[in-house]
Design an enzyme around this catalytic site. Structure first.
Site, mmCIF file in Angstrom:
data_model
loop_
_atom_site.group_PDB
_atom_site.id
_atom_site.type_symbol
_atom_site.label_atom_id
_atom_site.label_comp_id
_atom_site.label_asym_id
_atom_site.label_seq_id
_atom_site.Cartn_x
_atom_site.Cartn_y
_atom_site.Cartn_z
ATOM 1 N N TYR B 295 0.853 -1.195 0.000
ATOM 2 C CA TYR B 295 0.000 0.000 0.000
ATOM 3 C C TYR B 295 0.878 1.230 0.000
ATOM 4 O O TYR B 295 1.945 1.242 0.603
ATOM 5 C CB TYR B 295 -0.851 0.062 1.277
ATOM 6 C CG TYR B 295 -1.829 -1.059 1.446
ATOM 7 C CD1 TYR B 295 -1.423 -2.269 1.992
ATOM 8 C CD2 TYR B 295 -3.159 -0.902 1.082
ATOM 9 C CE1 TYR B 295 -2.327 -3.309 2.166
ATOM 10 C CE2 TYR B 295 -4.074 -1.938 1.256
ATOM 11 C CZ TYR B 295 -3.651 -3.138 1.804
ATOM 12 O OH TYR B 295 -4.534 -4.159 1.975
ATOM 13 N N HIS B 302 -6.808 0.343 -0.969
ATOM 14 C CA HIS B 302 -6.458 -0.628 -2.000
ATOM 15 C C HIS B 302 -4.951 -0.721 -2.153
ATOM 16 O O HIS B 302 -4.294 0.287 -2.349
ATOM 17 C CB HIS B 302 -7.100 -0.235 -3.325
ATOM 18 C CG HIS B 302 -8.585 -0.232 -3.260
ATOM 19 N ND1 HIS B 302 -9.320 -1.396 -3.195
ATOM 20 C CD2 HIS B 302 -9.469 0.775 -3.183
ATOM 21 C CE1 HIS B 302 -10.599 -1.096 -3.095
ATOM 22 N NE2 HIS B 302 -10.727 0.212 -3.088
ATOM 23 N N LYS B 333 -3.841 -4.335 -9.833
ATOM 24 C CA LYS B 333 -2.555 -4.117 -9.172
ATOM 25 C C LYS B 333 -1.437 -4.424 -10.167
ATOM 26 O O LYS B 333 -1.657 -5.127 -11.146
ATOM 27 C CB LYS B 333 -2.421 -5.046 -7.957
ATOM 28 C CG LYS B 333 -3.555 -4.901 -6.951
ATOM 29 C CD LYS B 333 -3.350 -5.784 -5.734
ATOM 30 C CE LYS B 333 -4.649 -5.975 -4.955
ATOM 31 N NZ LYS B 333 -5.314 -4.747 -4.559
#
Lengths: 372, 372
Positions: B295, B302, B333
């Site tokens: 993160y 998210h 991601k």
């Protein structure tokens, strides 16, 4: 309440064993037990630690003689017996807190339907506990399934990750709906098909007879049709068509060629052929990181399963399992792992099978995430 | 139009080399060439096959002497030189049909911005071509990146699957936005923290000082806080806190303990510590099948990256790559693979580094799907 720690159990005396706070814990020693144990309650180390943490029990090593154990001391004792006691205890606690009846024992815990207590109903599942850094050989997976079958339970794999979160995976033999299998007759005689001479292009087989190519592609979903009307077949597709006498090449020579390109070709082919015989439509699963994706004839838009073929000696890492199952889940497909059952030398056995001498079963294992 | 096949090229005579149909193909021999080649056009085998398939060229082995080659004959010749010619040709065709200027050469093709022709502008990418059944060792991946850096190009991996579909992956060094790193001062002196005695619970470290545990968890996102106010730290988290003097344990002894539980602990720890030093928040990536998820401080909802640590000797299968990248893409991601650069014995080097003697760089490689 007082318990006496000895080895992997903590025993509560008869006089206290009936107390309300111990309902749902431990195993009562019945009349068959030795006289001095009769009526006593035996707690597992997880149960004892859980009760100790909640302040509902005092635990000593020998009655009265020494001071009560701290939780840390109990953990140290337990870790000496079960090196994975950390993961076991975290899982036990998680299940208790979710309202499940759970009893340590078996492989590694028994799990009962929610709301029931051990003893009231038979356990429905058993749980194998692993941490995110552990490994699971395929042969252990097979043993788990055999055990489950013999005991009529369903196996669950619980993986404790580095955040102490637990992911539960349900493991079962994959079933495939019975579908009418392919009809040979519709293919016509070889002279009518006039398939021309297919040729090899590395890991593809090229078929240039436009009419036959189109029939194979449009009616039977084999290969990829190019703009020029050529059909590009994968190695497994070509092998299967050769085996069925629909392409004129030597099966043995082709297998040898394919194996020179892909050393585990035979294992993949055996699974491909088996799935095709079930009447399924089988295409590459590469975009999903698996060997095959499978369509049922009634739904050609979305494939239903991802199939990944494993050597019998494969060892799963838990992250590999998590990655595969999560991906399949995200695209609404089953994740099915396949291996040749109880066979050390997979390729040899498959070769014998498909050249027609042995019949070694192929096992399909469906592993999916389970919300508890 | 006629070309003469010789080895890995097809040469078109000077008189025909200027023709409209050959624009965008081949390499013109300039004035520096030997006299007999000057002004001639040299086609790669992919270009020649593409023109032959389109019926725009006739190819012979030696001028006039024998009959023209069929496409199958040209393929056979090409496969003798490039065993992966099938995948190369399918990729070449795909890129041409999408309107890209592409020129075989380098590793394995040069790719030019769409609409340009080779020679007009420098190539922007180079493409390494693999089939779905092939493997890519980490050291080849590193060589690809070094080459790209030296040539100022961006590398692409093209994977041709069993349906002749091509997935393009862009490979680049992962960049992390600079974030202010952690401030030691806010932690206070040891006596003020009063951290108590942490104890080991298998692959967790338990911290029972409620105030310190809560500060570590709530302000710095370490570990998992239980209902009882205990903090369960993972091995890498505990090692990092020990190294920074925030937990009172011997770092060397702890590393030894952690390595006994997880043999590649040091490699994981080195990456964890490096990411933490960048000011990122690092948690387990288990649910996504990776070692870590990361993160950024400005977005705690998210995670932005999945990080997977590889031994330097790791060999990627293409399906492993596809599975990891697809999963990361599905959850928005980046998929970042990490390895210790140019080091055979990863653990030893990392040990020396983190015990303070060597500074071996850690390489972060971002692999993402690319739509061409």
């Amino acid at each position: 309440m007082q318990g006496i720690l000895s080895g992997e159990e903590v025993t509560v005396a008869r006089v206290e064993a009936e107390s309300f706070e111990l309902r749902g814990y431990g195993r009562k020693e019945g009349k068959g037990a030795k006289e001095e144990r009769e009526g006593k309650l035996t707690l597992s180390l997880e149960e004892a630690a859980f009760l100790l943490e909640a302040g509902k029990i005092v635990i000593k090593r020998e009655e009265e003689k020494e001071s009560a154990l701290t939780l840390e001391e109990l953990f140290k004792h337990a870790l000496g017996i079960f090196p994975n006691f950390g993961a076991r205890y975290i899982t036990y606690k998680d299940l208790k807190e979710r309202g499940y009846a759970v009893h340590p024992g078996g492989v590694d815990f028994w799990l009962y339907p929610r709301g029931t207590k051990p003893g009231e109903k038979p356990a429905r599942y058993f749980i194998r506990i692993l941490s995110e850094r552990e490994f699971l050989p395929v042969k252990d997976l097979e043993e788990l399934l055999i055990l489950a079958h013999n005991m009529r339970k369903e196996p669950i794999i619980a993986v404790v990750d580095d955040e102490s979160d637990i992911t539960y995976y349900k493991v079962k033999e994959a079933k495939f709906d019975a579908i009418e299998t392919r009809d040979e007759k519709e293919w016509g005689r070889r002279e009518e098909r006039g398939e021309g001479n297919p040729f090899l292009l590395g890991d593809k087989v090229v078929l240039r007879n436009a009419a036959f190519a189109e029939a194979l592609y449009k009616n039977h979903f084999y290969g990829t049709l190019t703009n020029e009307g050529w059909l590009l077949l994968s190695l497994v597709e070509a092998a299967y068509l050769i085996k069925r006498g629909l392409l004129e090449m030597s099966f043995e020579q082709f297998i040898e060629y394919a194996t020179s390109i892909e050393s585990d070709f035979l294992a993949k082919y055996a699974v491909y052929a088996d799935l095709m015989e079930k009447g399924l439509i089988v295409k590459t699963g590469f975009k999903f990181g698996s060997h095959f994706r499978v369509y049922k004839a009634m739904n050609l838009k979305h494939s239903s399963d991802l199939i990944h073929v494993l050597p019998a000696e494969h060892v799963f890492s838990m992250s590999e399992l998590a990655r595969a199952v999560r991906l399949a889940h995200g695209v609404k497909k089953r994740m099915i792992f396949v291996y040749q059952s109880l066979t050390k030398n997979l390729n040899k056995a498959v070769a014998r099978q498909h050249l027609g001498t042995v019949d070694q079963p192929i096992r399909y294992v469906d592993i999916g995430r389970m919300k508890l």
